[in-house]
Design an enzyme around this catalytic site. Structure first.
Site, PDB file in Angstrom:
ATOM      1  CG  ASN A  83      42.014  57.019  46.581  1.00 36.91           C
ATOM      2  OD1 ASN A  83      42.274  57.604  47.638  1.00 36.91           O
ATOM      3  ND2 ASN A  83      40.776  56.709  46.223  1.00 36.91           N
ATOM      4  CD1 TRP A  84      48.310  56.214  48.983  1.00 39.05           C
ATOM      5  CD2 TRP A  84      48.985  57.427  50.747  1.00 39.05           C
ATOM      6  NE1 TRP A  84      49.660  56.428  48.854  1.00 39.05           N
ATOM      7  CE2 TRP A  84      50.096  57.173  49.926  1.00 39.05           C
ATOM      8  CE3 TRP A  84      49.176  58.181  51.914  1.00 39.05           C
ATOM      9  CZ2 TRP A  84      51.379  57.635  50.231  1.00 39.05           C
ATOM     10  CZ3 TRP A  84      50.437  58.643  52.220  1.00 39.05           C
ATOM     11  CH2 TRP A  84      51.541  58.366  51.391  1.00 39.05           C
ATOM     12  CE  LYS A  85      40.160  53.250  47.599  1.00 37.29           C
ATOM     13  NZ  LYS A  85      39.307  52.149  47.219  1.00 37.29           N
ATOM     14  CG  HIS A 133      36.451  56.968  45.192  1.00 32.42           C
ATOM     15  ND1 HIS A 133      35.851  55.918  45.841  1.00 32.42           N
ATOM     16  CD2 HIS A 133      37.599  56.495  44.654  1.00 32.42           C
ATOM     17  CE1 HIS A 133      36.625  54.846  45.703  1.00 32.42           C
ATOM     18  NE2 HIS A 133      37.694  55.166  44.985  1.00 32.42           N
ATOM     19  CD  GLU A 178      36.253  53.508  48.576  1.00 31.75           C
ATOM     20  OE1 GLU A 178      36.997  54.408  48.997  1.00 31.75           O
ATOM     21  OE2 GLU A 178      36.690  52.449  48.075  1.00 31.75           O
ATOM     22  CD  GLU A 217      38.408  54.219  41.123  1.00 38.20           C
ATOM     23  OE1 GLU A 217      39.602  53.956  41.236  1.00 38.20           O
ATOM     24  OE2 GLU A 217      37.701  54.600  42.080  1.00 38.20           O
ATOM     25  N   GLY A 241      38.485  47.149  45.668  1.00 38.91           N
ATOM     26  CA  GLY A 241      38.819  46.503  46.934  1.00 38.91           C
ATOM     27  C   GLY A 241      38.331  45.073  47.042  1.00 38.91           C
ATOM     28  CB  SER A 291      40.967  44.604  42.127  1.00 35.75           C
ATOM     29  OG  SER A 291      40.082  44.623  43.220  1.00 35.75           O
ATOM     30  N   GLY A 335      44.211  51.787  44.405  1.00 30.90           N
ATOM     31  CA  GLY A 335      43.925  51.861  45.833  1.00 30.90           C
ATOM     32  C   GLY A 335      44.942  51.060  46.618  1.00 30.90           C
ATOM     33  N   GLY A 336      44.557  49.848  46.999  1.00 30.01           N
ATOM     34  CA  GLY A 336      45.379  48.988  47.855  1.00 30.01           C
ATOM     35  C   GLY A 336      46.845  48.900  47.440  1.00 30.01           C
TER      36      GLY A 336
HETATM   37  P1  13P Z   1      41.570  49.175  44.928  1.00 27.60           P
HETATM   38  O1  13P Z   1      42.742  49.294  43.980  1.00 27.60           O
HETATM   39  O2  13P Z   1      41.975  48.948  46.335  1.00 27.60           O
HETATM   40  O3  13P Z   1      40.560  48.198  44.411  1.00 27.60           O
HETATM   41  O4  13P Z   1      40.847  50.606  44.921  1.00 27.60           O
HETATM   42  C1  13P Z   1      40.583  51.235  43.733  1.00 27.60           C
HETATM   43  C2  13P Z   1      40.105  52.599  44.005  1.00 27.60           C
HETATM   44  O5  13P Z   1      39.023  52.798  44.510  1.00 27.60           O
HETATM   45  C3  13P Z   1      41.013  53.719  43.706  1.00 27.60           C
HETATM   46  O6  13P Z   1      40.358  54.941  43.832  1.00 27.60           O
END
Ligand code: 13P
Length: 260
Positions: free
Chosen positions: A9-11, A104, A106, A176, A182, A222, A243-244
């Site tokens: 997930n590149w956000k 999600h 966020e 999650e 993050g 993470s 994510g990251g």
């Molecule tokens: P991170 O891997 O950056 O913690 O993000 C996880 C995430 O929210 C994937 O949707």
């Protein structure tokens, strides 16, 4: 046997050019890894990339030559019409997206999305023949007050229980924990396993053992090349939502390899 899936997930990262360049590089690296893996008999996971909306169409076109699925990070809860700024599930399907991520944390935290809204988005996605990655997870405060199982049960019930068994076959759940996203502080493999097992139990209670044993449940928060292997080794963890570590082709490949 349920499907293993690693999704990135590149956000809100990468311009169109940056995204397409990274994908071209990533697909080549992935192809190389696949060729190395050919003789080992190990089954590669399904790989999914969720870029920002503006990249979805071209990413889906590029991905057609490779065995990679493309997801959007969100879709509208409405079918079409006067909803300025929204993107519908049908529009995503029309440009050959395969999946959509919904719920999600966020979006729940910054855009006020409730379980009820997430449930509607899932309906729109399934109507348009998209598969769904439905995210659930507790906040730090909820975990500290021992409410995590209750919160997760409720998210699963309110987002998914109105579906039927056939529709559930197009759903993937992603656990999650909000406190792990993050933050560099991942859930331990045991914490992830406990929740994943609980999710499977809740799903079994409503949809039966066949659906619950076959639904893929991904861990996100993470997850990186260093910790992925121990998390993915848990019996109820079927992959990751990354994510990251999915923003860099090499790191993402390492996370994918951690499930082999
Ligand atoms: P991170 O891997 O950056 O913690 O993000 C996880 C995430 O929210 C994937 O949707």
């Amino acid at each position: 046997m349920r499907k293993k899936i690693i999704a990135g997930n590149w956000k809100m990262n990468k311009t169109h050019r940056e995204g397409m360049e990274m994908l071209a590089h990533f697909f080549k690296l992935l192809d190389f890894e696949l060729s190395l893996n050919e003789d080992t008999g190990k089954k590669f996971p399904e790989v999914v990339v969720a870029p920002p909306y503006l990249i979805v169409a071209d990413a889906a076109m590029l991905a057609q030559g490779w065995d990679v699925k493309i997801a959007a990070q969100n879709c509208s809860s409405e079918k079409e019409g006067a909803f300025t700024g929204e993107i519908s599930a049908a529009m995503l399907k029309a440009v050959k997206a395969d999946y959509v991520i919904v719920g999600h944390s966020e979006r729940r935290a910054y855009f006020g999305e409730t379980n009820q809204l997430v449930a509607k988005k899932i309906d729109r996605a399934l109507e348009s023949d998209l598969s769904v990655i439905c995210c659930v997870g507790e906040t730090l405060q909820e975990r500290e007050s021992g409410k995590q199982l209750q919160i997760i049960s409720r998210q699963i019930e309110e987002c998914l229980f109105h579906q039927n068994n056939e529709q559930m076959k197009n759903i993937v759940v992603a656990y999650e924990p909000v406190w792990a996203i993050g933050t560099g502080k991942n859930a331990t493999p045991e914490q992830a396993q406990e929740i994943h097992k609980h999710i499977r139990l809740v799903i079994a209670g409503k949809f039966g053992k066949d659906i619950s044993e076959n639904i893929s449940i991904l861990y996100g928060g993470s997850c990186n090349p260093k910790n992925a292997k121990s998390i993915f080794s848990q019996p109820d963890v079927d992959g990751g939502l990354i994510g990251g570590a999915s923003l860099n082709a090499k790191d993402f490949i390492e996370v994918i390899k951690a499930i082999l």
